[in-house]
Design a protein around this motif. Structure first.
Motif, PDB file in Angstrom:
ATOM      1  N   ILE A  33      67.954  50.099  92.784  1.00 28.90           N
ATOM      2  CA  ILE A  33      68.533  49.817  91.470  1.00 28.90           C
ATOM      3  C   ILE A  33      68.500  51.052  90.579  1.00 28.90           C
ATOM      4  CG2 ILE A  33      68.164  48.504  89.345  1.00 28.90           C
ATOM      5  CD1 ILE A  33      67.065  46.235  91.173  1.00 28.90           C
ATOM      6  N   GLU A  34      67.388  51.776  90.609  1.00 27.07           N
ATOM      7  CA  GLU A  34      67.210  52.888  89.668  1.00 27.07           C
ATOM      8  C   GLU A  34      67.848  54.187  90.141  1.00 27.07           C
ATOM      9  OE1 GLU A  34      63.006  53.113  88.969  1.00 27.07           O
ATOM     10  OE2 GLU A  34      62.949  51.232  87.845  1.00 27.07           O
ATOM     11  N   HIS A  35      67.884  54.421  91.451  1.00 23.11           N
ATOM     12  CA  HIS A  35      68.320  55.733  91.937  1.00 23.11           C
ATOM     13  C   HIS A  35      69.381  55.705  93.035  1.00 23.11           C
ATOM     14  CE1 HIS A  35      64.005  56.805  90.584  1.00 23.11           C
ATOM     15  NE2 HIS A  35      64.854  57.209  89.647  1.00 23.11           N
ATOM     16  N   GLY A  36      69.749  54.520  93.508  1.00 21.68           N
ATOM     17  CA  GLY A  36      70.691  54.442  94.622  1.00 21.68           C
ATOM     18  C   GLY A  36      72.030  55.089  94.335  1.00 21.68           C
ATOM     19  N   LEU A  37      72.589  54.828  93.170  1.00 22.23           N
ATOM     20  CA  LEU A  37      73.894  55.401  92.842  1.00 22.23           C
ATOM     21  C   LEU A  37      73.793  56.884  92.510  1.00 22.23           C
ATOM     22  CD1 LEU A  37      75.629  52.544  90.823  1.00 22.23           C
ATOM     23  CD2 LEU A  37      76.163  53.370  93.132  1.00 22.23           C
ATOM     24  N   ILE A  38      72.646  57.319  92.024  1.00 20.82           N
ATOM     25  CA  ILE A  38      72.442  58.755  91.804  1.00 20.82           C
ATOM     26  C   ILE A  38      72.448  59.476  93.147  1.00 20.82           C
ATOM     27  CG2 ILE A  38      70.815  60.503  90.990  1.00 20.82           C
ATOM     28  CD1 ILE A  38      69.899  58.497  88.877  1.00 20.82           C
ATOM     29  N   PHE A  39      71.781  58.876  94.140  1.00 15.49           N
ATOM     30  CA  PHE A  39      71.803  59.445  95.485  1.00 15.49           C
ATOM     31  C   PHE A  39      73.235  59.523  96.006  1.00 15.49           C
ATOM     32  CE2 PHE A  39      72.168  58.506 100.005  1.00 15.49           C
ATOM     33  CZ  PHE A  39      71.463  59.562 100.569  1.00 15.49           C
ATOM     34  N   ALA A  40      74.003  58.450  95.848  1.00 18.65           N
ATOM     35  CA  ALA A  40      75.388  58.443  96.332  1.00 18.65           C
ATOM     36  C   ALA A  40      76.221  59.498  95.621  1.00 18.65           C
ATOM     37  CB  ALA A  40      75.995  57.056  96.129  1.00 18.65           C
ATOM     38  N   LEU A  41      76.053  59.613  94.311  1.00 14.71           N
ATOM     39  CA  LEU A  41      76.782  60.611  93.534  1.00 14.71           C
ATOM     40  C   LEU A  41      76.493  62.021  94.042  1.00 14.71           C
ATOM     41  CD1 LEU A  41      77.175  60.724  89.690  1.00 14.71           C
ATOM     42  CD2 LEU A  41      76.345  62.715  90.907  1.00 14.71           C
ATOM     43  N   GLN A  42      75.220  62.331  94.236  1.00 11.22           N
ATOM     44  CA  GLN A  42      74.850  63.673  94.686  1.00 11.22           C
ATOM     45  C   GLN A  42      75.377  63.949  96.089  1.00 11.22           C
ATOM     46  OE1 GLN A  42      70.591  63.479  94.165  1.00 11.22           O
ATOM     47  NE2 GLN A  42      70.695  64.199  92.052  1.00 11.22           N
ATOM     48  N   ALA A  43      75.334  62.943  96.946  1.00  7.18           N
ATOM     49  CA  ALA A  43      75.783  63.124  98.320  1.00  7.18           C
ATOM     50  C   ALA A  43      77.297  63.302  98.406  1.00  7.18           C
ATOM     51  CB  ALA A  43      75.357  61.929  99.171  1.00  7.18           C
ATOM     52  N   LEU A  44      78.033  62.737  97.455  1.00  5.10           N
ATOM     53  CA  LEU A  44      79.499  62.765  97.507  1.00  5.10           C
ATOM     54  C   LEU A  44      80.120  63.877  96.672  1.00  5.10           C
ATOM     55  CD1 LEU A  44      80.253  58.939  97.328  1.00  5.10           C
ATOM     56  CD2 LEU A  44      80.643  60.458  99.286  1.00  5.10           C
ATOM     57  N   ARG A  45      79.326  64.638  95.978  1.00  2.40           N
ATOM     58  CA  ARG A  45      79.875  65.725  95.167  1.00  2.40           C
ATOM     59  C   ARG A  45      80.025  66.985  96.017  1.00  2.40           C
ATOM     60  NH1 ARG A  45      77.344  68.486  89.668  1.00  2.40           N
ATOM     61  NH2 ARG A  45      78.971  70.066  89.447  1.00  2.40           N
ATOM     62  N   ALA A  46      81.209  67.528  96.061  1.00  3.93           N
ATOM     63  CA  ALA A  46      81.449  68.761  96.814  1.00  3.93           C
ATOM     64  C   ALA A  46      80.581  69.882  96.240  1.00  3.93           C
ATOM     65  CB  ALA A  46      82.928  69.145  96.737  1.00  3.93           C
ATOM     66  N   PRO A  47      79.855  70.619  97.087  1.00  3.24           N
ATOM     67  CA  PRO A  47      78.870  71.602  96.604  1.00  3.24           C
ATOM     68  C   PRO A  47      79.425  72.640  95.634  1.00  3.24           C
ATOM     69  CG  PRO A  47      78.608  71.246  98.947  1.00  3.24           C
ATOM     70  CD  PRO A  47      79.866  70.529  98.550  1.00  3.24           C
ATOM     71  N   LYS A  48      80.655  73.100  95.869  1.00  2.00           N
ATOM     72  CA  LYS A  48      81.206  74.179  95.046  1.00  2.00           C
ATOM     73  C   LYS A  48      82.151  73.680  93.961  1.00  2.00           C
ATOM     74  CE  LYS A  48      80.855  77.658  98.713  1.00  2.00           C
ATOM     75  NZ  LYS A  48      81.566  78.681  99.522  1.00  2.00           N
ATOM     76  N   ALA A  49      82.324  72.377  93.858  1.00  2.72           N
ATOM     77  CA  ALA A  49      83.267  71.831  92.879  1.00  2.72           C
ATOM     78  C   ALA A  49      82.663  71.828  91.485  1.00  2.72           C
ATOM     79  CB  ALA A  49      83.655  70.411  93.263  1.00  2.72           C
ATOM     80  N   GLY A  52      78.040  68.548  80.428  1.00  2.41           N
ATOM     81  CA  GLY A  52      76.708  67.980  80.315  1.00  2.41           C
ATOM     82  C   GLY A  52      76.229  67.393  81.634  1.00  2.41           C
ATOM     83  N   ILE A  53      75.312  66.426  81.543  1.00  4.22           N
ATOM     84  CA  ILE A  53      74.681  65.854  82.727  1.00  4.22           C
ATOM     85  C   ILE A  53      75.606  64.829  83.381  1.00  4.22           C
ATOM     86  CG2 ILE A  53      72.715  64.526  83.586  1.00  4.22           C
ATOM     87  CD1 ILE A  53      71.086  65.684  81.275  1.00  4.22           C
ATOM     88  N   ASN A  70      79.316  58.321  84.003  1.00  5.23           N
ATOM     89  CA  ASN A  70      80.414  59.160  83.510  1.00  5.23           C
ATOM     90  C   ASN A  70      81.141  59.888  84.640  1.00  5.23           C
ATOM     91  OD1 ASN A  70      78.728  61.311  84.249  1.00  5.23           O
ATOM     92  ND2 ASN A  70      78.150  61.815  82.147  1.00  5.23           N
ATOM     93  N   ALA A  71      80.866  59.500  85.889  1.00  6.28           N
ATOM     94  CA  ALA A  71      81.396  60.239  87.032  1.00  6.28           C
ATOM     95  C   ALA A  71      82.791  59.812  87.454  1.00  6.28           C
ATOM     96  CB  ALA A  71      80.440  60.098  88.228  1.00  6.28           C
ATOM     97  N   GLY A  72      83.347  58.783  86.839  1.00  9.41           N
ATOM     98  CA  GLY A  72      84.703  58.381  87.188  1.00  9.41           C
ATOM     99  C   GLY A  72      84.824  56.884  87.417  1.00  9.41           C
ATOM    100  N   ALA A  73      86.073  56.407  87.422  1.00 10.00           N
ATOM    101  CA  ALA A  73      86.331  54.967  87.539  1.00 10.00           C
ATOM    102  C   ALA A  73      85.835  54.384  88.853  1.00 10.00           C
ATOM    103  CB  ALA A  73      87.832  54.708  87.393  1.00 10.00           C
ATOM    104  N   CYS A  74      85.755  55.200  89.899  1.00  4.83           N
ATOM    105  CA  CYS A  74      85.335  54.684  91.199  1.00  4.83           C
ATOM    106  C   CYS A  74      83.867  54.245  91.210  1.00  4.83           C
ATOM    107  CB  CYS A  74      85.590  55.712  92.303  1.00  4.83           C
ATOM    108  SG  CYS A  74      84.831  57.326  92.022  1.00  4.83           S
ATOM    109  N   PHE A  75      83.109  54.614  90.201  1.00  4.71           N
ATOM    110  CA  PHE A  75      81.709  54.189  90.131  1.00  4.71           C
ATOM    111  C   PHE A  75      81.517  52.914  89.294  1.00  4.71           C
ATOM    112  CE2 PHE A  75      81.035  58.469  91.623  1.00  4.71           C
ATOM    113  CZ  PHE A  75      79.866  58.392  92.354  1.00  4.71           C
ATOM    114  N   LYS A  76      82.578  52.438  88.640  1.00  6.72           N
ATOM    115  CA  LYS A  76      82.419  51.312  87.719  1.00  6.72           C
ATOM    116  C   LYS A  76      81.999  50.033  88.428  1.00  6.72           C
ATOM    117  CE  LYS A  76      85.439  52.849  83.943  1.00  6.72           C
ATOM    118  NZ  LYS A  76      86.640  52.526  83.135  1.00  6.72           N
ATOM    119  N   THR A  77      82.675  49.676  89.497  1.00  7.90           N
ATOM    120  CA  THR A  77      82.317  48.439  90.191  1.00  7.90           C
ATOM    121  C   THR A  77      80.964  48.553  90.886  1.00  7.90           C
ATOM    122  OG1 THR A  77      84.646  47.832  90.461  1.00  7.90           O
ATOM    123  CG2 THR A  77      83.056  46.742  91.902  1.00  7.90           C
ATOM    124  N   PRO A  78      80.646  49.662  91.566  1.00 13.19           N
ATOM    125  CA  PRO A  78      79.279  49.794  92.084  1.00 13.19           C
ATOM    126  C   PRO A  78      78.213  49.643  91.005  1.00 13.19           C
ATOM    127  CG  PRO A  78      80.688  51.398  93.148  1.00 13.19           C
ATOM    128  CD  PRO A  78      81.519  50.744  92.074  1.00 13.19           C
TER     129      PRO A  78
END
Length: 246
Positions: free
Chosen positions: A89-105, A111-112, A117-125
């Motif tokens: 609950i507390e960190h699962g989506l943070i893990f997914a966000l970090q894993a799915l972000r392209a390293p050089k993008a 800000g943080i 704030n990462a996009g509409a694709c995270f709203k339902t999760p």
């Protein structure tokens, strides 16, 4: 291909790749164990608990074919298995966000960057996780202490001595250097301590202001390549010939 406005550019490539090999999609097998589930917008997230504990023994999801949310939920489920439901609950989506972000993008926001704030694709999760939280608190009550969960190293890793651990990580360090145009002498693994912390020594080839970002990228790379919760630290060494070795 027309870009999907729901997917920020920083996540487009990794999400597309993950959609090609989803691991945790599908219904929960029949079980007598406690299952906590949530549904929203035609998607479903289910967490199977291990006996009477709050540890997740299995995690499954369903989502429309090709939906970017499927990649996010698949990684959320991967993080969930073996972890307390509170950690999910507390960190699962943070893990997914970090894993799915392209390293050089570049970051899609100033800000943080967070799942909110990462996009509409995270709203339902986010809605699914919020519903899981409500159900969990109804069953187990609200936790008032601090979450100190830290996924342990694998048994295979723990049984290795320092040389064996170095033999595992060194090829991946070399691969990272090659993939990023970094010379062999720019930094080196100099120690693995009793707590399995990896220490790197840098030469002057790497500017001081570049080291924090480089360390984070390399740590993420090593975790992805090894499946272990690698932690990196740095030691300052100006003379490459004086770097300590294992």
């Amino acid at each position: 291909m027309i870009p999907d406005p729901a997917i920020p550019e920083a996540f487009a490539g990794p999400i597309s790749d993950r959609l090609q090999h989803l691991v945790h999609e599908g219904p929960v097998p029949e079980t007598d164990a406690t299952v906590i589930s949530a549904e929203a917008k035609g998607m479903r997230l289910s967490l199977v608990l291990d006996g009477d504990t709050e540890t997740v023994a299995n995690a499954r999801f369903s989502a429309p074919a090709g939906a970017p949310e499927a990649a996010i939920l698949d990684l959320l489920c991967a993080h969930a298995i073996g972890a307390p439901i509170r950690e999910v609950i507390e960190h699962g989506l943070i893990f997914a966000l970090q894993a799915l972000r392209a390293p050089k993008a570049p970051s899609p926001v100033a800000g943080i960057l967070t799942p909110r704030n990462a996009g509409a694709c995270f709203k339902t999760p986010l809605r699914l996780v919020a519903a899981i939280r409500r159900e969990t608190e109804a069953r187990f009550g609200r936790h008032k202490d601090t979450n100190f969960f830290d996924r342990p190293y694998s048994d295979a890793w723990s049984k290795l001595d320092k040389i064996g651990k170095r033999d595992i990580v060194q090829p991946h360090i070399d691969g990272f250097k090659a993939a990023n145009g970094i010379s062999d002498g720019a930094f080196e693994l100099v120690e693995i301590d009793q707590y399995d912390r990896l220490f790197l020594a840098f030469t002057d080839e790497i500017a001081a202001w570049d080291k924090p970002v480089l360390l984070m990228r390399l740590e993420r790379w090593l975790r992805e390549q090894t499946g272990e919760r690698i932690e990196l630290f740095t030691e300052v060494v100006k003379d490459a010939n004086r770097i300590r070795r294992l």
